[in-house]
Scaffold this motif. Structure first.
Motif, PDB file in Angstrom:
ATOM      1  N   ARG A  59       0.834  -1.200   0.000  1.00  0.00           N
ATOM      2  CA  ARG A  59       0.000   0.000   0.000  1.00  0.00           C
ATOM      3  C   ARG A  59       0.874   1.258   0.000  1.00  0.00           C
ATOM      4  NH1 ARG A  59      -3.167  -1.680   3.414  1.00  0.00           N
ATOM      5  NH2 ARG A  59      -2.098  -1.060   5.312  1.00  0.00           N
ATOM      6  N   GLU A  60       1.919   1.281   0.831  1.00  0.00           N
ATOM      7  CA  GLU A  60       2.812   2.439   0.899  1.00  0.00           C
ATOM      8  C   GLU A  60       3.554   2.652  -0.409  1.00  0.00           C
ATOM      9  OE1 GLU A  60       5.222   1.384   4.257  1.00  0.00           O
ATOM     10  OE2 GLU A  60       3.698   1.982   5.713  1.00  0.00           O
ATOM     11  N   LEU A  61       4.017   1.572  -1.029  1.00  0.00           N
ATOM     12  CA  LEU A  61       4.721   1.691  -2.303  1.00  0.00           C
ATOM     13  C   LEU A  61       3.782   2.150  -3.420  1.00  0.00           C
ATOM     14  CD1 LEU A  61       6.961  -1.487  -2.017  1.00  0.00           C
ATOM     15  CD2 LEU A  61       7.777   0.893  -2.127  1.00  0.00           C
ATOM     16  N   THR A  62       2.525   1.712  -3.341  1.00  0.00           N
ATOM     17  CA  THR A  62       1.529   2.162  -4.313  1.00  0.00           C
ATOM     18  C   THR A  62       1.237   3.647  -4.121  1.00  0.00           C
ATOM     19  OG1 THR A  62       0.542  -0.039  -4.405  1.00  0.00           O
ATOM     20  CG2 THR A  62      -0.820   1.788  -5.176  1.00  0.00           C
ATOM     21  N   GLU A  63       1.047   4.076  -2.871  1.00  0.00           N
ATOM     22  CA  GLU A  63       0.798   5.488  -2.574  1.00  0.00           C
ATOM     23  C   GLU A  63       1.957   6.379  -3.018  1.00  0.00           C
ATOM     24  OE1 GLU A  63      -0.032   5.650   1.624  1.00  0.00           O
ATOM     25  OE2 GLU A  63      -1.957   4.625   1.397  1.00  0.00           O
ATOM     26  N   ALA A  64       3.178   5.853  -2.944  1.00  0.00           N
ATOM     27  CA  ALA A  64       4.357   6.614  -3.363  1.00  0.00           C
ATOM     28  C   ALA A  64       4.516   6.621  -4.884  1.00  0.00           C
ATOM     29  CB  ALA A  64       5.613   6.035  -2.712  1.00  0.00           C
ATOM     30  N   GLY A  65       3.685   5.854  -5.572  1.00  0.00           N
ATOM     31  CA  GLY A  65       3.761   5.797  -7.024  1.00  0.00           C
ATOM     32  C   GLY A  65       4.906   4.945  -7.536  1.00  0.00           C
ATOM     33  N   LEU A  66       5.410   4.036  -6.687  1.00  0.00           N
ATOM     34  CA  LEU A  66       6.528   3.182  -7.092  1.00  0.00           C
ATOM     35  C   LEU A  66       6.074   1.841  -7.662  1.00  0.00           C
ATOM     36  CD1 LEU A  66       9.006   3.909  -4.180  1.00  0.00           C
ATOM     37  CD2 LEU A  66       8.988   4.894  -6.478  1.00  0.00           C
ATOM     38  N   ILE A  67       4.893   1.394  -7.259  1.00  0.00           N
ATOM     39  CA  ILE A  67       4.338   0.175  -7.839  1.00  0.00           C
ATOM     40  C   ILE A  67       2.895   0.419  -8.225  1.00  0.00           C
ATOM     41  CG2 ILE A  67       5.883  -1.379  -6.572  1.00  0.00           C
ATOM     42  CD1 ILE A  67       3.503  -2.130  -4.785  1.00  0.00           C
ATOM     43  N   GLU A  68       2.422  -0.426  -9.117  1.00  0.00           N
ATOM     44  CA  GLU A  68       1.024  -0.398  -9.547  1.00  0.00           C
ATOM     45  C   GLU A  68       0.460  -1.790  -9.345  1.00  0.00           C
ATOM     46  OE1 GLU A  68       1.723   0.615 -13.611  1.00  0.00           O
ATOM     47  OE2 GLU A  68       1.722   2.770 -13.187  1.00  0.00           O
ATOM     48  N   HIS A  69      -0.828  -1.858  -9.119  1.00  0.00           N
ATOM     49  CA  HIS A  69      -1.453  -3.175  -9.028  1.00  0.00           C
ATOM     50  C   HIS A  69      -2.672  -3.192  -9.915  1.00  0.00           C
ATOM     51  CE1 HIS A  69      -4.676  -1.946  -6.141  1.00  0.00           C
ATOM     52  NE2 HIS A  69      -3.762  -1.080  -5.789  1.00  0.00           N
ATOM     53  N   SER A  70      -2.929  -4.362 -10.473  1.00  0.00           N
ATOM     54  CA  SER A  70      -4.068  -4.526 -11.369  1.00  0.00           C
ATOM     55  C   SER A  70      -4.545  -5.963 -11.286  1.00  0.00           C
ATOM     56  CB  SER A  70      -3.664  -4.181 -12.805  1.00  0.00           C
ATOM     57  OG  SER A  70      -2.612  -5.027 -13.227  1.00  0.00           O
ATOM     58  N   LYS A  71      -5.738  -6.172 -11.766  1.00  0.00           N
ATOM     59  CA  LYS A  71      -6.277  -7.526 -11.836  1.00  0.00           C
ATOM     60  C   LYS A  71      -6.055  -8.018 -13.261  1.00  0.00           C
ATOM     61  CE  LYS A  71      -9.668  -7.174  -8.208  1.00  0.00           C
ATOM     62  NZ  LYS A  71      -9.133  -8.022  -7.181  1.00  0.00           N
ATOM     63  N   PRO A  72      -5.470  -9.205 -13.397  1.00  0.00           N
ATOM     64  CA  PRO A  72      -5.225  -9.725 -14.741  1.00  0.00           C
ATOM     65  C   PRO A  72      -6.525 -10.065 -15.458  1.00  0.00           C
ATOM     66  CG  PRO A  72      -4.603 -11.344 -13.082  1.00  0.00           C
ATOM     67  CD  PRO A  72      -5.002 -10.102 -12.363  1.00  0.00           C
ATOM     68  N   ALA A  73      -6.478 -10.039 -16.765  1.00  0.00           N
ATOM     69  CA  ALA A  73      -7.645 -10.397 -17.570  1.00  0.00           C
ATOM     70  C   ALA A  73      -7.941 -11.884 -17.402  1.00  0.00           C
ATOM     71  CB  ALA A  73      -7.375 -10.080 -19.038  1.00  0.00           C
ATOM     72  N   GLY A  74      -9.143 -12.268 -17.698  1.00  0.00           N
ATOM     73  CA  GLY A  74      -9.494 -13.676 -17.659  1.00  0.00           C
ATOM     74  C   GLY A  74     -10.188 -14.113 -16.394  1.00  0.00           C
ATOM     75  N   GLY A  75     -10.635 -13.179 -15.578  1.00  0.00           N
ATOM     76  CA  GLY A  75     -11.396 -13.526 -14.395  1.00  0.00           C
ATOM     77  C   GLY A  75     -10.587 -13.937 -13.188  1.00  0.00           C
ATOM     78  N   ASP A  76      -9.255 -13.916 -13.288  1.00  0.00           N
ATOM     79  CA  ASP A  76      -8.417 -14.241 -12.141  1.00  0.00           C
ATOM     80  C   ASP A  76      -8.607 -13.153 -11.082  1.00  0.00           C
ATOM     81  OD1 ASP A  76      -6.490 -14.997 -10.338  1.00  0.00           O
ATOM     82  OD2 ASP A  76      -4.902 -15.204 -11.825  1.00  0.00           O
ATOM     83  N   LYS A  77      -8.879 -13.544  -9.854  1.00  0.00           N
ATOM     84  CA  LYS A  77      -9.171 -12.574  -8.799  1.00  0.00           C
ATOM     85  C   LYS A  77      -7.938 -12.020  -8.110  1.00  0.00           C
ATOM     86  CE  LYS A  77     -13.733 -14.368  -7.861  1.00  0.00           C
ATOM     87  NZ  LYS A  77     -14.677 -14.868  -6.893  1.00  0.00           N
ATOM     88  N   SER A  78      -6.785 -12.665  -8.273  1.00  0.00           N
ATOM     89  CA  SER A  78      -5.594 -12.197  -7.578  1.00  0.00           C
ATOM     90  C   SER A  78      -5.000 -10.982  -8.297  1.00  0.00           C
ATOM     91  CB  SER A  78      -4.557 -13.316  -7.478  1.00  0.00           C
ATOM     92  OG  SER A  78      -4.146 -13.711  -8.761  1.00  0.00           O
ATOM     93  N   GLU A  79      -4.539 -10.024  -7.483  1.00  0.00           N
ATOM     94  CA  GLU A  79      -3.945  -8.824  -8.047  1.00  0.00           C
ATOM     95  C   GLU A  79      -2.504  -9.079  -8.429  1.00  0.00           C
ATOM     96  OE1 GLU A  79      -4.556  -5.777  -5.096  1.00  0.00           O
ATOM     97  OE2 GLU A  79      -6.417  -5.184  -6.073  1.00  0.00           O
ATOM     98  N   VAL A  80      -2.059  -8.365  -9.445  1.00  0.00           N
ATOM     99  CA  VAL A  80      -0.681  -8.442  -9.896  1.00  0.00           C
ATOM    100  C   VAL A  80      -0.020  -7.101  -9.593  1.00  0.00           C
ATOM    101  CG1 VAL A  80       0.811  -8.679 -11.921  1.00  0.00           C
ATOM    102  CG2 VAL A  80      -1.229 -10.102 -11.705  1.00  0.00           C
ATOM    103  N   TYR A  81       1.178  -7.161  -9.015  1.00  0.00           N
ATOM    104  CA  TYR A  81       1.934  -5.956  -8.672  1.00  0.00           C
ATOM    105  C   TYR A  81       3.112  -5.828  -9.624  1.00  0.00           C
ATOM    106  CZ  TYR A  81      -0.843  -5.967  -4.463  1.00  0.00           C
ATOM    107  OH  TYR A  81      -1.894  -5.938  -3.595  1.00  0.00           O
ATOM    108  N   ALA A  82       3.400  -4.594 -10.038  1.00  0.00           N
ATOM    109  CA  ALA A  82       4.499  -4.336 -10.966  1.00  0.00           C
ATOM    110  C   ALA A  82       5.115  -2.983 -10.638  1.00  0.00           C
ATOM    111  CB  ALA A  82       3.983  -4.338 -12.400  1.00  0.00           C
ATOM    112  N   LEU A  83       6.363  -2.810 -11.037  1.00  0.00           N
ATOM    113  CA  LEU A  83       7.002  -1.510 -10.863  1.00  0.00           C
ATOM    114  C   LEU A  83       6.296  -0.472 -11.713  1.00  0.00           C
ATOM    115  CD1 LEU A  83      10.882  -2.056 -10.955  1.00  0.00           C
ATOM    116  CD2 LEU A  83       9.417  -1.769  -8.977  1.00  0.00           C
ATOM    117  N   ALA A  84       6.077   0.689 -11.144  1.00  0.00           N
ATOM    118  CA  ALA A  84       5.529   1.817 -11.898  1.00  0.00           C
ATOM    119  C   ALA A  84       6.677   2.502 -12.630  1.00  0.00           C
ATOM    120  CB  ALA A  84       4.850   2.796 -10.936  1.00  0.00           C
TER     121      ALA A  84
END
Length: 125
Positions: A59-84
């Motif tokens: 959450r802190e890294l996302t708020e700082a704009g260092l990582i992004e999270h998204s839900k992958p296509a295809g109905g998978d419910k788990s979030e994917v985190y990546a460097l922003a």
């Protein structure tokens, strides 16, 4: 994160360490440097980190704009985190931190694992 930053710093390094502060933030960024990962994959890579702290650091890294999270296509419910984009420039610094620890740990009488080598190798990038 942003509301906890001071309005000025005496040194750019002081600011950088404030943004990256927290025991696990740079470790998380090192793993994400290799590519996007799911929460469960991060948990597996950092077994000494509790769910509560991992969630907080993400959450802190996302708020700082260092990582992004998204839900992958295809109905998978788990979030994917990546460097922003903002964090891409940290790649060289993260590689150097990893290398320093790998090189100097024996001098401190410390053993270190190499989990990044098993998933693509930070030290090789």
């Amino acid at each position: 994160m942003a509301n906890r930053l001071a309005k000025s710093y005496n040194c750019p390094t002081e600011f950088t360490l404030q943004v990256l502060g927290g025991k696990w933030k740079t470790v998380i960024l090192c793993y994400l440097k290799l590519g996007p990962l799911r929460y469960a994959e991060l948990r597996k890579l950092i077994p000494n980190l509790s769910d509560k702290v991992l969630s907080q650091r993400l959450r802190e890294l996302t708020e700082a704009g260092l990582i992004e999270h998204s839900k992958p296509a295809g109905g998978d419910k788990s979030e994917v985190y990546a460097l922003a984009a903002r964090a891409q420039s940290l790649g060289r610094v993260l590689t150097e931190l990893y290398g320093w620890g790998e090189t100097n740990a024996p001098e401190f009488g410390v053993k270190v694992g190499h989990p990044l080598k098993s998933i693509g190798g930070l030290a090789d990038s």
